[in-house]
Enzyme design. Structure first.
Site, PDB file in Angstrom:
ATOM      1  N   TYR A 142       0.826  -1.213   0.000  1.00 23.47           N
ATOM      2  CA  TYR A 142       0.000   0.000   0.000  1.00 23.47           C
ATOM      3  C   TYR A 142       0.861   1.264   0.000  1.00 23.47           C
ATOM      4  O   TYR A 142       0.373   2.353  -0.270  1.00 23.47           O
ATOM      5  CB  TYR A 142      -0.954   0.022   1.194  1.00 23.47           C
ATOM      6  N   LYS A 191       3.344 -15.385   2.672  1.00 24.59           N
ATOM      7  CA  LYS A 191       3.285 -16.141   1.414  1.00 24.59           C
ATOM      8  C   LYS A 191       4.732 -16.445   1.032  1.00 24.59           C
ATOM      9  O   LYS A 191       5.222 -16.098  -0.052  1.00 24.59           O
ATOM     10  CB  LYS A 191       2.559 -15.286   0.353  1.00 24.59           C
ATOM     11  N   ASP A 223      -3.127 -18.227   1.943  1.00 28.08           N
ATOM     12  CA  ASP A 223      -4.269 -18.936   1.350  1.00 28.08           C
ATOM     13  C   ASP A 223      -4.819 -19.962   2.335  1.00 28.08           C
ATOM     14  O   ASP A 223      -6.038 -20.110   2.499  1.00 28.08           O
ATOM     15  CB  ASP A 223      -3.895 -19.573  -0.001  1.00 28.08           C
ATOM     16  N   ASP A 247      -5.477  -6.658   5.872  1.00 27.71           N
ATOM     17  CA  ASP A 247      -6.669  -5.956   5.392  1.00 27.71           C
ATOM     18  C   ASP A 247      -7.738  -6.977   4.998  1.00 27.71           C
ATOM     19  O   ASP A 247      -8.907  -6.897   5.393  1.00 27.71           O
ATOM     20  CB  ASP A 247      -6.249  -5.102   4.184  1.00 27.71           C
ATOM     21  N   ASP A 251     -11.239  -8.545   7.337  1.00 28.50           N
ATOM     22  CA  ASP A 251     -12.620  -8.438   6.844  1.00 28.50           C
ATOM     23  C   ASP A 251     -13.296  -9.808   6.856  1.00 28.50           C
ATOM     24  O   ASP A 251     -14.472  -9.934   7.202  1.00 28.50           O
ATOM     25  CB  ASP A 251     -12.651  -7.867   5.417  1.00 28.50           C
TER      26      ASP A 251
END
Ligand code: NAD
Length: 358
Positions: A142, A191, A223, A247, A251
């Site tokens: 970001y 990852k 994942d 992020d 959620d």
């Protein structure tokens, strides 16, 4: 004691839910003998409309001069046509960076009364869950270099992820310390099978894990983490991860609790100030209709009392009031689930919580 709070209402449902939080804090102030003073500042779309930029310098200065910061939410379709730097959401990254807020704590706790509102099967949530997601907030993709260029197939866009060992260690320590105060289980999500940044992340976390032998530590690929959250959320205590993975996973975790309208967050840096905000956005689809669930915002105010001001009993008083109101069957539209309750409005839910505080 007087506490000066910068109040950033923002856009959409932001003003409605911050009003609820202010009422709750006023009531807590009266009950426990504190004075909470609020100084409103513009942020997001409303700041663009008023002064042409999403994060006015006055807002940054006001937050820096405050004891803590409460934020509603920013953004909405009115400003969607604006390009990157001018968008309301840019103000969020800007204010986090200006206040040096690199740790984002996002609790995802299933309130017993809301089991029926969780999209998971009853047998998966009967035992409840209480997860703390520790998200890195000022680094990663970001904040990396981005742009457009000519590629092999014509115009292409790119965003880059970079993490320094310093940034990883800083968030890692915050996560291990958080785990030490809870049930001492920490999962680091990355990852590392694909990304170099994740390999440095993992190496740094392993170095820290050796310093915290009391914490049961595990690595998980992102994942797999996304899958495990819906398969068995109870297995997690603290999860630490990068900005973008955090992020997305927070959620996902929030929806497991019944609604995104339930989840608070704290963004912390080196000072006690911090910034406290619900994890949801400005919900333009219900803005101005008195339908918003104010609980995430109210619980964010409770987190502020606990983390910024060290007022644990006052924070617990708010959390117990929310618990009691939910147990009594009051529901905003987003958390009705299978309860069969009639939906109450944002102001009605706030009034019930005020009554429960006493
Ligand atoms: P959103 O979180 O605003 O809404 C997603 C869905 O959840 C909507 O159906 C909404 O009605 C519902 N919802 C959210 N909060 C609720 C609440 N308190 N009570 C009841 N229902 C609630 O996400 P979005 O629709 O993707 O984004 C809307 C705008 O918010 C966009 O401009 C986005 O960029 C911005 N946004 C801001 C923040 C922030 O300010 N921190 C975070 C995320 C998104």
């Amino acid at each position: 004691m007087q506490y000066n709070i910068a109040l950033l209402k923002g856009d959409g449902i932001g003003p409605e839910i911050t009003e609820s939080a202010v009422k709750v804090l006023d009531r807590i102030g009266r009950k426990f003998g504190h004075a909470f003073c609020f100084a409103p500042y513009l942020i997001g779309g409303c700041a663009i409309d008023a002064v042409g930029v999403p994060l006015p310098q006055e807002t940054v200065d006001g937050c820096l001069a405050s004891d803590s910061v409460l934020l509603g939410a920013v953004g909405g379709p009115k400003w969607d046509h604006l390009s990157g730097e001018q968008r309301p959401e840019k103000a969020l990254l800007g204010i986090r960076a200006a206040l040096g807020l690199y740790t984002n704590l996002r609790p995802a706790k299933l309130f017993p009364a809301l089991r029926g509102a969780s999209p998971l099967r009853r047998d998966l949530v009967d035992a409840g869950f209480d997860i703390m997601i520790v998200r890195e907030l000022t680094g990663g993709i970001y904040f990396g270099e981005r742009g457009y260029r000519q590629g092999r197939f014509g115009e292409e866009a790119y965003d880059t992820e970079a993490y320094s060992e310093f940034e990883i260690e800083r968030i890692g320590r915050a996560a291990f310390e958080t785990a030490m105060k809870r049930s001492r289980r920490l999962t680091s999500v990355d990852k590392a099978n694909v990304l170099e940044t994740s390999r440095l992340w993992r190496k740094t976390m392993h170095r820290l894990a050796a310093e915290y032998p009391a914490v049961a530590y595990q690595d998980l690929f992102v994942d797999n983490a996304a899958m495990q959250l819906v398969r068995n959320p109870q297995q997690f205590d603290v999860i630490v991860t990068s900005n973008m993975f955090g992020d997305i996973l927070s959620d996902e975790a929030s929806q497991l609790t019944g609604s995104i309208g339930m989840l608070a967050s704290a963004s912390l840096g080196e000072t006690t100030r911090g910034m406290y905000e619900p994890i949801h956005g400005s919900a333009p689809d219900i803005a101005g209709q008195n339908k918003a669930n104010p609980i995430a915002m109210i619980l964010s105010a409770a987190m502020m009392l606990r983390y910024a001001f060290g007022l644990s009993s006052e924070a617990a008083c708010i959390e117990d009031a929310v618990d009691a109101v939910l147990a009594a069957g009051f529901r905003t539209a987003d958390i009705i689930g299978d309860s069969g309750a009639a939906a109450c409005s944002c102001t009605e839910m706030t009034a019930e919580i005020l009554k429960a505080i006493g």
